[in-house]
Design a protein around this motif. Structure first.
Motif, PDB file in Angstrom:
ATOM      1  N   VAL A 360       6.506   1.806   9.785  1.00  0.00           N
ATOM      2  CA  VAL A 360       6.190   1.383   8.362  1.00  0.00           C
ATOM      3  C   VAL A 360       4.393   2.030   8.533  1.00  0.00           C
ATOM      4  O   VAL A 360       4.271   3.026   7.216  1.00  0.00           O
ATOM      5  CB  VAL A 360       5.471  -0.290   8.519  1.00  0.00           C
ATOM      6  CG1 VAL A 360       4.208  -0.445   7.518  1.00  0.00           C
ATOM      7  CG2 VAL A 360       6.897  -1.241   7.804  1.00  0.00           C
ATOM      8  N   LEU A 363       5.262   5.427   7.790  1.00  0.00           N
ATOM      9  CA  LEU A 363       5.389   6.232   6.339  1.00  0.00           C
ATOM     10  C   LEU A 363       3.917   5.648   5.834  1.00  0.00           C
ATOM     11  O   LEU A 363       3.849   6.700   4.565  1.00  0.00           O
ATOM     12  CB  LEU A 363       6.966   4.560   5.701  1.00  0.00           C
ATOM     13  CG  LEU A 363       7.898   5.263   6.084  1.00  0.00           C
ATOM     14  CD1 LEU A 363       8.952   3.976   6.189  1.00  0.00           C
ATOM     15  CD2 LEU A 363       8.600   6.588   5.915  1.00  0.00           C
ATOM     16  N   HIS A 364       3.407   4.532   5.714  1.00  0.00           N
ATOM     17  CA  HIS A 364       1.837   4.736   4.763  1.00  0.00           C
ATOM     18  C   HIS A 364       0.718   5.339   5.110  1.00  0.00           C
ATOM     19  O   HIS A 364       0.894   5.968   3.987  1.00  0.00           O
ATOM     20  CB  HIS A 364       1.390   3.052   5.564  1.00  0.00           C
ATOM     21  CG  HIS A 364       0.539   2.480   4.718  1.00  0.00           C
ATOM     22  ND1 HIS A 364       0.691   2.170   3.925  1.00  0.00           N
ATOM     23  CD2 HIS A 364      -0.979   2.484   5.210  1.00  0.00           C
ATOM     24  CE1 HIS A 364      -0.890   1.498   3.438  1.00  0.00           C
ATOM     25  NE2 HIS A 364      -1.637   1.739   3.697  1.00  0.00           N
ATOM     26  N   TRP A 369       5.192   6.703   0.835  1.00  0.00           N
ATOM     27  CA  TRP A 369       5.456   6.353  -1.487  1.00  0.00           C
ATOM     28  C   TRP A 369       4.155   5.914  -1.503  1.00  0.00           C
ATOM     29  O   TRP A 369       4.065   5.045  -1.598  1.00  0.00           O
ATOM     30  CB  TRP A 369       6.225   5.547  -0.090  1.00  0.00           C
ATOM     31  CG  TRP A 369       7.706   4.864   0.099  1.00  0.00           C
ATOM     32  CD1 TRP A 369       8.853   5.971  -0.705  1.00  0.00           C
ATOM     33  CD2 TRP A 369       8.696   4.259   0.205  1.00  0.00           C
ATOM     34  NE1 TRP A 369       9.566   5.604  -0.006  1.00  0.00           N
ATOM     35  CE2 TRP A 369       9.406   4.889   0.456  1.00  0.00           C
ATOM     36  CE3 TRP A 369       8.330   3.334   1.054  1.00  0.00           C
ATOM     37  CZ2 TRP A 369      10.577   4.148   2.419  1.00  0.00           C
ATOM     38  CZ3 TRP A 369       8.916   2.635   2.598  1.00  0.00           C
ATOM     39  CH2 TRP A 369      10.128   3.048   2.741  1.00  0.00           C
ATOM     40  N   GLY A 371       1.503   5.304  -0.776  1.00  0.00           N
ATOM     41  CA  GLY A 371       1.683   3.667   0.232  1.00  0.00           C
ATOM     42  C   GLY A 371      -0.634   4.159   0.616  1.00  0.00           C
ATOM     43  O   GLY A 371      -0.878   2.406   0.481  1.00  0.00           O
ATOM     44  N   SER A 415       3.708  -2.506  -2.520  1.00  0.00           N
ATOM     45  CA  SER A 415       3.160  -1.643  -0.782  1.00  0.00           C
ATOM     46  C   SER A 415       4.237  -1.325  -0.051  1.00  0.00           C
ATOM     47  O   SER A 415       5.749  -1.640  -0.183  1.00  0.00           O
ATOM     48  CB  SER A 415       2.673  -2.909  -0.474  1.00  0.00           C
ATOM     49  OG  SER A 415       4.043  -3.987  -0.151  1.00  0.00           O
ATOM     50  N   THR A 416       3.726  -0.482   1.284  1.00  0.00           N
ATOM     51  CA  THR A 416       5.032  -0.442   2.301  1.00  0.00           C
ATOM     52  C   THR A 416       5.777  -0.950   2.970  1.00  0.00           C
ATOM     53  O   THR A 416       6.923  -1.178   3.045  1.00  0.00           O
ATOM     54  CB  THR A 416       3.718   0.942   3.277  1.00  0.00           C
ATOM     55  OG1 THR A 416       3.435   1.630   3.217  1.00  0.00           O
ATOM     56  CG2 THR A 416       5.259   1.086   4.056  1.00  0.00           C
ATOM     57  N   TYR A 649      11.895   5.107  -4.132  1.00  0.00           N
ATOM     58  CA  TYR A 649      11.895   4.461  -3.368  1.00  0.00           C
ATOM     59  C   TYR A 649      13.743   5.063  -3.071  1.00  0.00           C
ATOM     60  O   TYR A 649      14.543   4.381  -2.672  1.00  0.00           O
ATOM     61  CB  TYR A 649      12.272   3.297  -3.524  1.00  0.00           C
ATOM     62  CG  TYR A 649      10.606   3.013  -3.774  1.00  0.00           C
ATOM     63  CD1 TYR A 649       9.668   2.900  -2.852  1.00  0.00           C
ATOM     64  CD2 TYR A 649      10.037   2.653  -5.024  1.00  0.00           C
ATOM     65  CE1 TYR A 649       8.195   2.439  -2.165  1.00  0.00           C
ATOM     66  CE2 TYR A 649       8.762   2.183  -5.365  1.00  0.00           C
ATOM     67  CZ  TYR A 649       7.734   1.792  -3.929  1.00  0.00           C
ATOM     68  OH  TYR A 649       6.506   1.574  -4.473  1.00  0.00           O
TER      69      TYR A 649
END
Length: 791
Positions: A360, A363-364, A369, A371, A415-416, A649
């Protein structure tokens, strides 16, 4: 005396076939057999427990008659091979104890009526409060004793008003009635009704609500009954949550006290002390000194630093410093950490570290995404302006989807951790199916065929004294409720075709066994809510009401089935006649379905501005709002836009494949290396164990895992006798103290709009983490939006 129709006379009058060794659930059973394998067991040798007889008793190699059966019961030599069960469940039965009494029915129905009404009422308030069935278990005890004192010993209309003293079996049935009525809060369908009436202006009336609620609440009952031979009868189906309930009831009615070292206090006395202290203490973290609950002290040092609050935050962060002084933070989302076996807790911890501490953040902070423009952990939906997603902007006046408005407004952002939770949910479904097929396939077939003929477990042997509920009873119940389900979707215009209803029910029925096995072993349930939303969004796009109905039948049927099955296992442990249990569950569920609809309608008619954001007493119907938003996101926007190729996503769909492959890889590896540490990996638990993040946070799961490690690994290994005697009593005391404390705090503060006192211990929580603003702000004059340029 048990009534004649509850005792299986055929069993009492004929020889019982010899004990048959059933195949066990080897891999997942590791958690329960470790304590046996490593030698810290109680006074009986494992072989003696499995056989159940000493040299002077009838040989297990011969046919065992009822005298031998009684010998095992009276001596207590036969017991479960699982130390957790031995620690909580009596291995004896008084089959003459009255169960089907007027006292049980009056107290059971009254408790279920009051409890289900309160939970329905509380569900419409923000914050929502859920009344625990443990409260009923405690309150039923003095009420039962009061009945013994004040009710005359007379017969009225052929029914004895007082049939002996209030006993443990009656108490168990009253608890079961509470469980099936409101253990999960209000009826799932009531959020559908509130969403329809308050946000879609659709009201089909009382008839629809009563028929729909009875259908959705009881169809799981028949499903649970049909799969009970796999999920209830086998000894290896532990259902850990029942061990706490069994301990609580046994403490109250039996309270046998055997000293453990220097510890001479009885389990009941320890339970009472912990419950009382827990009740009084909750006023500190729950109201007076809330910093004790949300103990994110690092965020207090830098309350406005986004990175610090994201990493160390306890409300919307990753909780890298897990310390709390509030049992609600430890057990509020996941349940007591003293209940699941340690292998399940270990899988949860590893999953939390790998997913939420490594993947997470990667990715964030890489903005995969988008994020960095969102909270790292939050259960809300956002638009490209960093505001809450305004679903009204993409709807036509007739509540259909406006594609042009959607293209002009914004795609959906999560959110992530919220986005990751969808991927984990996808993986958990395929992992559960593959894991169950590979590791438990043969056992499922065996127990389905053998059913009650298997006498390898003492509790199964003792239950054969009672007449079983014929399968056709559950079959008839299913046909009746299935007819009500068709009436629900066709008589009223719910927009859900019958074929979609059948598919939703088939989904629940097929997955009840694999998901039930995971829950029976680990105390964790794989949810079908996300999968149901995903499926109906593709099958019936643009139909929000149909989406809500499909989700209700697809998810709650399985969930309710496992509630019923868990209570069947509790009845199995406590030796409740199956036919009495059948009618207790069935009648109580139907009755409280009507009660909850009536309570909801009364609340809507009696409270001004109910379900509006300006309601002065905060009866804002938060559950209905979540349901409404989900119906628009998945029923109107649809997963084909959220997860389509090229969308933000899309990569989450690969979790279906990951969940499918990993159990196969583990199974193949263990074929060649059966003693490898890989045997402790349970992929369904790995993927679903952290399924409540968000709104829970890694902070909750870390605290949960630490306490679980201390009790179910360290203490259990070092002092098994102490753990065996006190573990579940401590768990029950902590849970009930929390339930009573939070109930009183809720009633005296939330309903009266009394604010927590203003002082440092409460004001210090004014951080970016607690205020849900730990995000990178947009520079509006340079870059007023974020996200893709087209969608």
């Amino acid at each position: 005396m048990a009534s004649i129709n509850e005792i299986d006379e055929d069993h009492l009058s004929k020889d019982v076939t010899k004990i048959e060794k059933a195949p066990e659930y080897k891999v997942d059973q590791l958690a329960f057999t470790t304590s046996i394998d490593e030698g810290y067991t109680d006074e009986f040798d494992l072989k003696a427990r499995n056989i159940g007889f000493d040299p002077n008793a009838p040989s297990p190699d011969d046919k065992i008659d009822t005298a031998g059966d009684q010998y095992a019961v009276e001596t207590g030599l036969e017991d479960s091979p699982y130390p957790e069960v031995r620690a909580a469940v009596p291995n004896t039965d008084d089959y003459e104890m009255p169960v089907n009494t007027v006292r049980m029915w009056v107290l059971g129905l009254a408790s279920a009526t009051v409890g289900s009404s309160l939970n329905m009422f509380f569900s419409m308030h923000s914050p929502t409060f859920v009344l625990s069935p443990y409260v009923v278990s405690i309150v039923a005890w003095p009420l039962g004793r009061l009945w013994d004192i004040i009710v005359p010993d007379v017969t009225l209309f052929g029914l004895k008003l007082k049939d002996g003293r209030f006993n443990i079996k009656e108490h168990t049935l009253i608890t079961v009635m509470a469980n099936v009525s409101f253990a999960g809060g209000s009826a799932y369908s009531t959020d559908v009704f509130l969403s329809m009436s308050q946000f879609y202006n659709i009201d089909f009336g009382w008839g629809f609500m009563i028929v729909a609620t009875i259908a959705t609440q009881t169809i799981g009952f028949s499903v649970g009954g049909l799969v009970r031979r796999v999920l209830v009868y086998p000894a290896s189906m532990i259902w850990p949550s029942n061990l706490v309930t069994a301990t609580l009831l046994t403490n109250i009615h039996k309270n046998d006290n055997h000293p453990v070292g220097n510890w001479t206090i009885s389990r009941l006395k320890l339970f009472n002390i912990i419950m009382g202290v827990g009740f009084l203490y909750y006023w500190l973290p729950g109201f007076l000194a809330q910093f004790l609950s949300y103990f994110g002290w690092i965020t207090w040092i830098a309350p406005n630093n986004v990175i610090v609050n994201q990493i160390f935050g306890v409300s919307t962060g990753l909780g890298l410093f897990p310390l709390t002084f509030d049992w609600e933070q430890i057990a509020g989302y996941i349940g007591s950490p003293l209940v699941p076996p340690f292998f399940a807790t270990g899988n949860i911890f590893v999953s939390m570290v790998v997913i939420f501490w490594i993947i997470v953040p990667a990715l964030h902070y890489s903005n995969t995404w988008y994020g960095k423009y969102l909270p790292i952990s939050d259960s809300s939906s956002y638009d490209r302006f960093q505001g809450s997603y305004n679903v009204s902007k993409i709807l036509n006046s007739d509540l259909t989807f406006n594609f042009a408005a959607y293209k002009e407004y914004s795609p959906l952002f999560l959110s992530t951790t919220f986005a990751m939770s969808y991927g984990l949910s996808f993986a958990s479904i395929t992992a559960t199916i593959m894991h169950t097929a590979l590791f438990h396939g043969k056992e499922i077939v065996y127990h389905w065929k053998k059913s009650r003929d298997n006498k390898s477990d003492v509790h199964m042997r003792l239950m054969t004294r009672y007449r079983e509920v014929p399968d056709w009873w559950f079959g008839v119940a299913f046909l009746i409720v299935f007819a009500l389900s068709i009436i629900t979707v066709r008589v009223w215009d719910t927009d859900l075709p019958v074929w979609a209803l059948v598919l939703a029910l088939a989904l629940s029925f097929i997955l009840s066994i694999p998901i039930g096995i995971i829950q029976a072993i680990t105390n964790l349930q794989v949810g079908l809510n996300v999968l149901s939303e995903f499926m109906v969004g593709y099958m019936l796009p643009g139909r929000p009401i149909a989406m809500m109905m499909f989700k209700t039948f697809g998810y709650i049927t399985m969930s309710q089935a496992l509630y019923f099955v868990a209570d069947m296992k509790l009845g199995h442990y406590m030796k409740i006649p199956p036919r009495t249990l059948f009618w207790g569950q069935c009648i109580c569920t139907v009755w409280t379905s009507i009660v909850q609809v009536a309570t909801m309608q009364w609340t809507l008619g009696s409270i001004t501005d109910v379900c509006t954001s300006t309601q002065t007493s905060r009866f804002t119907c938060p559950g209905a709002k979540v349901f409404y938003n989900a119906s628009v996101i998945w029923g109107v926007i649809g997963p084909q836009r959220v997860f389509s190729h090229g969308s933000i996503y899309y990569s989450l769909l690969f979790f279906f494949v990951i969940g499918f492959i990993l159990p196969i890889a583990t199974w193949l590896f263990l074929k060649y290396r059966p003693k490898s540490f890989v045997k402790y990996i349970n992929w369904p638990v790995f993927f679903t164990g952290n399924g409540l993040i968000p709104p829970a946070t890694p902070y909750n799961y870390l605290c949960f895992s630490i306490v679980g490690y201390i009790f179910n690994f360290r203490i259990k290994r070092k002092n098994f006798a102490w753990w065996s005697k006190y573990n579940y009593s401590i768990s029950a005391g902590l849970d009930l103290g929390l339930a009573l404390g939070s109930l009183i705090v809720f009633l005296t503060t939330a309903l009266t709009n009394t604010a927590a006192p203003s002082w440092w211990g409460n004001n210090v929580l004014n951080t970016a983490d607690m205020n849900d603003v730990a995000i990178q702000e947009l520079v509006t004059d340079q870059n007023p939006t974020f996200g893709p340029t087209s969608w």
